[in-house]
Write a protein that holds these residues in place. Structure first.
Motif, short mmCIF file in Angstrom:
data_model
loop_
_atom_site.label_atom_id
_atom_site.label_comp_id
_atom_site.label_asym_id
_atom_site.label_seq_id
_atom_site.Cartn_x
_atom_site.Cartn_y
_atom_site.Cartn_z
N THR A 145 0.99 -1.25 0.07
CA THR A 145 -0.10 -0.45 -0.01
C THR A 145 0.58 1.13 0.18
N GLY A 146 0.28 2.60 -0.37
CA GLY A 146 1.18 3.05 -0.39
C GLY A 146 0.05 4.79 -0.96
N GLN A 147 0.35 5.54 -1.38
CA GLN A 147 0.33 7.11 -1.94
C GLN A 147 0.84 7.51 -2.26
N THR A 148 0.10 7.93 -3.95
CA THR A 148 1.32 8.98 -5.19
C THR A 148 0.61 10.32 -5.01
N PHE A 149 1.54 11.01 -5.43
CA PHE A 149 1.48 12.79 -4.45
C PHE A 149 2.19 13.72 -5.96
N LYS A 158 5.72 12.77 2.06
CA LYS A 158 4.54 13.75 1.49
C LYS A 158 4.33 14.69 2.84
N GLY A 164 -2.54 15.04 -3.13
CA GLY A 164 -2.42 13.32 -3.77
C GLY A 164 -2.93 13.52 -5.28
#
Length: 186
Positions: A145-149, A158, A164
């Motif tokens: 899992t993770g987040q693009t930003f 971040k 995002g």
């Protein structure tokens, strides 16, 4: 005993009875170990621990399922239709009392796990000859899992206020840096 009993013999004085055959088969046992295959390579490596409470069974009907009419398929207890054992605290199992014939040994793969070792070849029982070291490797499935930003300040982390962004992230299973149809994406 592997041969039927002969017909009743009526003894007659001075008449010998010959050519009676009795086949005997000494039952066998099949044993091995179930372990956690940490790197998923199908080989037991140093540091890969044995797994307790895993089920191994003789797939008598070849359907790949431990059949159980009462408690539900996959349950190993005294009412299971097929011979089975649950691994002990050391990850070992032994299924004994097996007679002549061909035996398919299989494991019940729990939800969230993957079997990394191939199923062993069918075992053709030979009287009194136990079979050992039929081992199974299991790999616990993972999630990433993770987040693009948008990294506004280029700091590599971040920060508050950095928004995002919709971006394809994929498992580059062939290492070519390109998203292919067979690769997982989110």
């Amino acid at each position: 005993q592997t041969t039927p009993n002969p017909a009743d013999i009526v003894a007659s004085s001075g008449t010998d009875v010959s050519n009676l055959s009795y086949g005997q088969f000494q039952q066998i046992s099949i044993s091995g170990d179930v372990y956690e295959d940490l790197d998923g390579d199908g080989q037991r490596d140093s540091g890969e621990a044995s797994l307790s409470a895993r089920t191994v069974f003789i797939d008598s009907n070849g359907d790949g399922v431990l059949n159980h009419g009462q408690s539900g398929d996959g349950v190993c207890d005294a009412n299971a239709v097929e011979p089975c054992r649950v691994t002990d605290a050391a990850g070992r199992y032994a299924i004994g009392g097996l007679g002549p014939g061909t035996h398919q040994v299989r494991t019940v793969v729990p939800d969230g796990w993957l079997q990394t070792t191939p199923n062993p070849a069918d075992i053709v029982a030979s009287s009194g000859t136990d079979v050992s070291n039929l081992n199974y490797g299991l790999f616990k499935l993972i999630s990433i899992t993770g987040q693009t930003f948008i990294d506004v300040d280029g700091g590599g982390a971040k920060d508050a206020g950095e928004p995002g962004i919709a971006w394809s992230v994929f498992i580059d299973s062939n290492g070519d840096g390109l998203l292919r149809s067979e690769e997982h994406t989110s």
